[in-house]
Write an enzyme that holds these catalytic residues in place. Structure first.
Site: not given
Ligand code: NDP
Length: 250
Positions: A15, A158, A162, A191
């Site tokens: 990701g 979700y 998690k 975040i």
């Molecule tokens: P984003 O949506 O910005 O980033 C997540 C990334 O994962 C995206 O680039 C997405 O691609 C990619 N992704 C989705 N499905 C797949 C797949 N099958 N294979 C490979 N990559 C994939 O989210 P964040 O950066 O905010 O989140 C990062 C992590 O932090 C996540 O696990 C999230 O659950 C966790 N988190 C985030 C919080 C927040 O408040 N932001 C709070 C707590 C945890 P695409 O965009 O193309 O779908």
């Protein structure tokens, strides 16, 4: 073209094209890692090039779908070939999605999609690095959990995924600690990234008012915690779940 990692340790961020993923990449590049961003879309290659120019570090972007075991086998074969390294040193299981709905409205597809990315994705990638880390007697596995692991309305899928990551993390710590591998989870609060754009504005405002630190978290703040967990300084932290949430709980 093969990008030799030289004497740099290789860190893989799934990701990696997302908000938190890019920030982790910046921190680990600064720390001297050879970074691989793995993400669904081919934009990840452009992101890696931009970060390479910005930081002057060594980074590659590779397409992979973490839900697909075969795709993760190919990803890590490509990483070993491109970096000429047998063992990945750091795996950050960061790919994650939300498909929110109350349990009464949640479809099987919403449940399935979230479990497949957030939980199965972490298993699939972990399977690709464990033997190399054991052989190298070193490894850092960091799973990105969430404040929602305690349960949150509209997020049965979700929250379950998690919380499942916590079980995976604690088990890996018990099984792999003796091989010089640490396994930890971090549990971010809210975040400021693209992911929270699906939260209705009034609910987000309400959360913000309730956060003891008085604001949303920044991806860079999450990245600094991960940088520490990847460092030698954190070598005795194993099987922990660390909250990073400004003091906030749902
Ligand atoms: P984003 O949506 O910005 O980033 C997540 C990334 O994962 C995206 O680039 C997405 O691609 C990619 N992704 C989705 N499905 C797949 C797949 N099958 N294979 C490979 N990559 C994939 O989210 P964040 O950066 O905010 O989140 C990062 C992590 O932090 C996540 O696990 C999230 O659950 C966790 N988190 C985030 C919080 C927040 O408040 N932001 C709070 C707590 C945890 P695409 O965009 O193309 O779908």
């Amino acid at each position: 073209m093969t990008y030799m990692s030289g004497n740099k340790q290789v860190a893989v961020i799934t990701g990696g094209n997302g908000g938190i993923g890019k920030s982790i990449a910046r921190s680990l590049l600064r720390d001297g890692f050879f970074v691989v961003l793995a993400d669904l879309k081919d934009e990840v290659a452009d992101t890696a090039r931009d970060l390479e120019n910005e930081t002057n570090g060594n980074i590659l972007g590779m397409m992979a779908d973490v839900t697909d075991f075969t795709s993760t086998v190919e990803l890590f074969n490509n990483i070993r070939r491109e970096t000429a390294t047998e063992s990945v040193s750091v795996l950050i299981n960061n790919a994650g999605i939300t498909r929110d709905a109350t349990i009464r409205k949640m479809t099987y597809e919403q449940w399935d999609q979230v479990m497949r990315v957030n939980l199965y994705g972490a298993f699939n990638c972990t399977k690709q690095v464990v033997e190399g880390m054991i052989g190298n007697h070193f490894g850092r596995i960091i799973n990105i959990s969430s404040i929602s692991r305690y349960g949150n309305r509209g997020q049965a899928n979700y929250a379950a995924s998690k919380a499942g990551l916590v079980g995976l993390t604690l088990t890996l710590a018990r099984e792999l600690g003796k091989y010089g591998i640490t396994s930890n989870a971090i549990s971010p609060g809210i975040i400021n990234t693209e992911m929270i754009s699906t939260i209705p504005a009034e609910i987000l405002k309400d959360y913000e008012n309730k956060i003891p630190s008085g604001r949303l978290g920044k991806p860079e703040e999450v990245a600094e915690l991960i940088s520490f967990l990847c460092s030698e300084k954190a070598s005795y932290i194993n099987g922990e779940v660390i909250n990073i949430n400004g003091g906030f709980f749902f």
